[in-house]
Enzyme design. Structure first.
Site, PDB file in Angstrom:
ATOM      1  CE  LYS A  86      -4.024  -2.397   1.562  1.00  0.00           C
ATOM      2  NZ  LYS A  86      -3.795  -3.798   1.912  1.00  0.00           N
TER       3      LYS A  86
HETATM    4  C1  LIG Z   1      -4.429  -4.830   1.434  1.00  0.00           C
HETATM    5  C2  LIG Z   1      -3.672  -6.097   1.313  1.00  0.00           C
HETATM    6  C3  LIG Z   1      -4.104  -7.138   0.475  1.00  0.00           C
HETATM    7  C4  LIG Z   1      -5.393  -7.053  -0.294  1.00  0.00           C
HETATM    8  O1  LIG Z   1      -5.322  -6.103  -1.324  1.00  0.00           O
HETATM    9  P1  LIG Z   1      -6.665  -5.527  -1.993  1.00  0.00           P
HETATM   10  O2  LIG Z   1      -6.215  -4.447  -2.885  1.00  0.00           O
HETATM   11  O3  LIG Z   1      -7.495  -5.033  -0.842  1.00  0.00           O
HETATM   12  O4  LIG Z   1      -7.302  -6.654  -2.681  1.00  0.00           O
HETATM   13  C5  LIG Z   1      -3.313  -8.260   0.365  1.00  0.00           C
HETATM   14  N1  LIG Z   1      -2.164  -8.381   1.057  1.00  0.00           N
HETATM   15  C6  LIG Z   1      -1.727  -7.413   1.882  1.00  0.00           C
HETATM   16  C7  LIG Z   1      -0.469  -7.630   2.642  1.00  0.00           C
HETATM   17  C8  LIG Z   1      -2.458  -6.237   2.032  1.00  0.00           C
HETATM   18  O5  LIG Z   1      -2.008  -5.280   2.855  1.00  0.00           O
END
Ligand SMILES: *Cc1c(COP(=O)(O)O)cnc(C)c1O
Length: 494
Positions: free
Chosen positions: A111
Site C-alpha cells: 500500500k
Molecule cells: C491490502 C492487502 C491485500 C489485499 O489487497 P486488496 O487491494 O485489498 O485486494 C493483500 N495483502 C496485503 C499484505 C495487504 O495489505
C-alpha cells in the site's frame, strides 16, 4: 481525460476532482471515461526507465490535469531510495515463477506505492481546485492501509488523517505500527467489529450530506485513502507494467508475449489495477484471484452470486479478512459494458440483502478473465514452509495464499504461461505466523520473533519494524462503530 461514476454515467469530472472526492455522492466509484492506449512501442520505451520514470509515465496517462514535470517530481520523491531502497518493485525469480515484491516501502506492505504518492496528488488537487479547506483523510483498515496512510500523511500541511482499525483484527506489529504513529495531524482508534464494519462506517460518513456539510462549515473537507479512491489505484497500475518490463529485460518473457498475474485479494483493489493495466495494453492472459478462508470472491467467480451472508473468519492473512470487496463494483461496471443501471441494481441488492447474482453475460465475461481459488491458514502455512525449504523464498501469509492458489491453478489447468505473483507484505510483519509455518519456536515478543526469523532466513529485519520496540503507544482507544462520527467531530473540529 475525465472520470465517470459506476452508478451514474452522467457524471464527468477531472482526475483531481475525482481524487479529492474519493467516492461519488451516490456511493459509486470513479473510473476513467476511457482507458489510455499503451502501445508495444510505449512499453518498449519503458524498458530502460527507472521505477519513478515508469510510474510518472503511466500515471500521467490517467491524471491528465497534472503536468509531466509535476508527476516526475512526485514519483521521484515518493519512490526515492531513502523510502523504497534502490529497486522499489523488484521481480524475484523463485525457481520458475516470478514474484513481484511490493513491500520495500516505509511500512513494509504494497500500500506504500499508492499512499506515499497520494499526499502529493491530493494536496496538488486541492490547489488546482482552489480549495482552502483542510483535507481530512478517513481510512478504514484491515491492517496495512492504516499505517501506510498515516505514514504518507503525517505532518503534511493542510491535511489530517483519521484511521479506524478493527479491534483484535490486525497482527500485533500492524497494531503497533498504527498506535505508535508520530505526527501532529494523526488520529487512530480501534473499532469494535471487523473490517467491514469499519469500512461501512467510513463509507456511510462520506455519503452523509448533513455531516459533510457540518465539517465544511468548520473548514474541513473529507477525502478517502481507501482503494475506493482512484488515486489509490492508478499508482498500482504502474507496477504491473514495471514488472512486465523487468520480466522482458531478464528474459523471463519474450517481448509482446502475455503473462498471468496472481494477486492475494481482499478489497479487490490490487487485482483490479492489474486488470486496468490489461485494458491499457499490457499483455495479460489471466488474472488469478487468490482469497483466504474468507472466500466470498472465490464463490462469486465460480457461481456468479456474491453473498456476504456467511461467517467472518480472522485468519493469518488479516489484510484479506474482508467480505465486502469494494472494488469489485468497478469490475462489474467495466465488464457489463459500463451499464450503470445494472451496477446500481447489484449494489442496492448488496446493501439490502447482502447478496446479488450477476447476469449470465456478465458472469461469463468475468470468468473469461479471472481464475480464482482460496487457501486456508493450514494451506498457506504449508506453502510458506515448502517455498522456504525448496526455493529458499520467505513468503508472508498473504503472499503464501497467492502462491498456493497459483500452484493449484497451474496444476489444474496445465497453463504454463509465465506468471508473476504479487508479494504484498514483508514476512517480518507476521513473524509469529511465519515461524509457526516453518515449524520453529514461535514464543517470545514480536521483536524476539523478528530477530529469530532474520537468523533463520538471513534477511535483515526492516529497520522501521525493529524500532517499533522503542516507540511509545499514543493511541489506545476503542470505540463502537456508531461513534465513528463523533470521534471525527471531536478530533477534527475540536
Ligand atoms: C491490502 C492487502 C491485500 C489485499 O489487497 P486488496 O487491494 O485489498 O485486494 C493483500 N495483502 C496485503 C499484505 C495487504 O495489505
Amino acid at each position: 481525460m475525465n472520470y465517470t461514476c459506476t452508478r451514474d454515467n452522467g457524471i464527468s469530472i477531472s482526475a483531481s476532482r475525482a481524487i479529492l472526492a474519493g467516492i461519488a455522492p451516490d456511493g459509486g466509484l470513479f473510473l476513467p471515461e476511457e482507458f489510455p492506449d499503451v502501445s508495444p512501442d510505449d512499453i518498449a520505451k519503458m524498458l530502460n526507465m527507472t521505477y519513478p520514470e515508469r510510474a510518472a509515465y503511466m500515471i500521467g496517462l490517467f491524471l491528465t490535469d497534472f503536468t509531466g514535470d509535476e508527476l516526475k517530481a512526485y514519483t521521484s520523491a515518493a519512490y526515492s531510495e531513502s523510502r523504497f531502497g534502490e529497486i522499489p518493485a523488484p521481480v524475484i525469480d523463485i525457481g520458475g515463477e516470478s514474484v513481484l515484491e511490493l513491500f520495500h516501502g516505509p511500512t513494509s506492505a504494497f500500500k506504500d506505492f499508492a499512499l506515499q504518492l497520494l499526499p502529493y496528488l491530493l494536496t496538488a488537487s486541492a490547489k488546482k481546485q482552489g480549495i482552502r479547506h483542510k483535507i481530512a483523510i478517513l481510512a478504514a483498515t484491515s491492517g496495512d492501509t492504516g499505517k501506510a496512510a498515516l505514514e504518507g500523511f503525517a505532518d503534511v500541511d493542510g491535511t489530517c488523517i483519521c484511521v479506524f482499525y478493527p479491534y483484535g483484527g490486525t497482527s500485533e506489529i500492524q497494531r503497533l505500527q498504527m498506535t505508535t504513529q508520530q505526527g501532529k495531524n494523526v488520529l487512530v482508534t480501534a473499532v469494535k467489529g471487523n473490517f467491514d464494519d469499519a469500512q461501512s462506517g467510513v463509507k456511510a460518513i462520506f455519503t452523509d450530506r448533513a455531516f459533510t456539510d457540518e465539517l465544511k462549515e468548520n473548514g474541513v473537507r473529507l477525502s478517502s485513502a481507501n482503494s475506493i479512491n482512484w488515486g489509490r489505484l492508478v499508482p498500482q497500475v504502474a507496477y504491473y507494467f514495471s514488472a512486465y518490463c523487468d520480466m522482458v529485460n531478464s528474459g523471463t518473457v519474450k517481448f509482446g508475449d502475455a503473462i498471468n498475474i496472481a494477486v492475494p485479494t481482499g478489497n479487490f483493489g490490487n487485482i483490479l489495477a492489474a486488470y486496468i493495466a490489461k485494458l491499457c495494453g499490457l499483455p495479460v492472459k489471466r488474472f488469478i484471484c487468490a482469497s483466504n478462508r474468507n472466500n466470498v470472491l472465490t464463490d462469486f467467480i465460480h457461481s456468479g452470486t456474491y453473498d456476504k451472508n456467511r461467517p467472518f473468519y480472522l485468519t493469518a492473512s488479516p489484510s484479506m479478512d474482508i467480505l465486502i470487496s469494494s472494488n469489485l463494483e468497478r469490475l462489474l461496471y467495466l465488464l457489463s459494458g459500463r451499464n450503470d443501471a445494472e451496477v446500481r441494481g447489484y449494489m442496492e441488492a448488496l446493501s439490502k440483502d447482502g447478496r446479488y447474482t450477476v447476469s449470465q453475460r456478465l458472469h461469463s465475461a468475468i470468468t473469461a478473465e479471472f481464475a480464482c481459488g482460496f487457501a486456508d491458514d493450514a494451506k498457506a502455512a504449508e506453502t510458506i514452509r515448502r517455498a522456504f525449504e525448496q526455493r529458499r523464498y520467505l513468503a508472508d501469509p498473504h503472499t503464501a495464499v497467492a502462491i498456493a492458489v497459483y500452484e493449484e491453478y497451474r496444476r489444474s489447468t496445465g497453463d504454463c504461461t509465465p506468471s508473476v505473483i504479487a508479494s504484498t507484505a514483508s514476512p517480518f510483519k507476521f513473524s509469529r505466523s511465519v515461524l509457526k509455518a516453518l515449524g520453529r519456536d514461535a514464543s517470545g515478543s514480536e521483536f524476539d520473533l523478528m530477530n529469530r526469523l532474520s537468523d533463520i532466513s538471513g534477511l535483515a529485519v526492516p529497520p522501521r519494524l525493529a524500532t517499533l520496540r522503542d516507540m511509545p503507544e499514543r493511541f489506545t482507544g476503542c470505540i463502537e462503530p456508531a461513534d465513528m462520527k463523533s470521534f471525527i467531530r471531536q478530533g477534527l473540529v475540536g
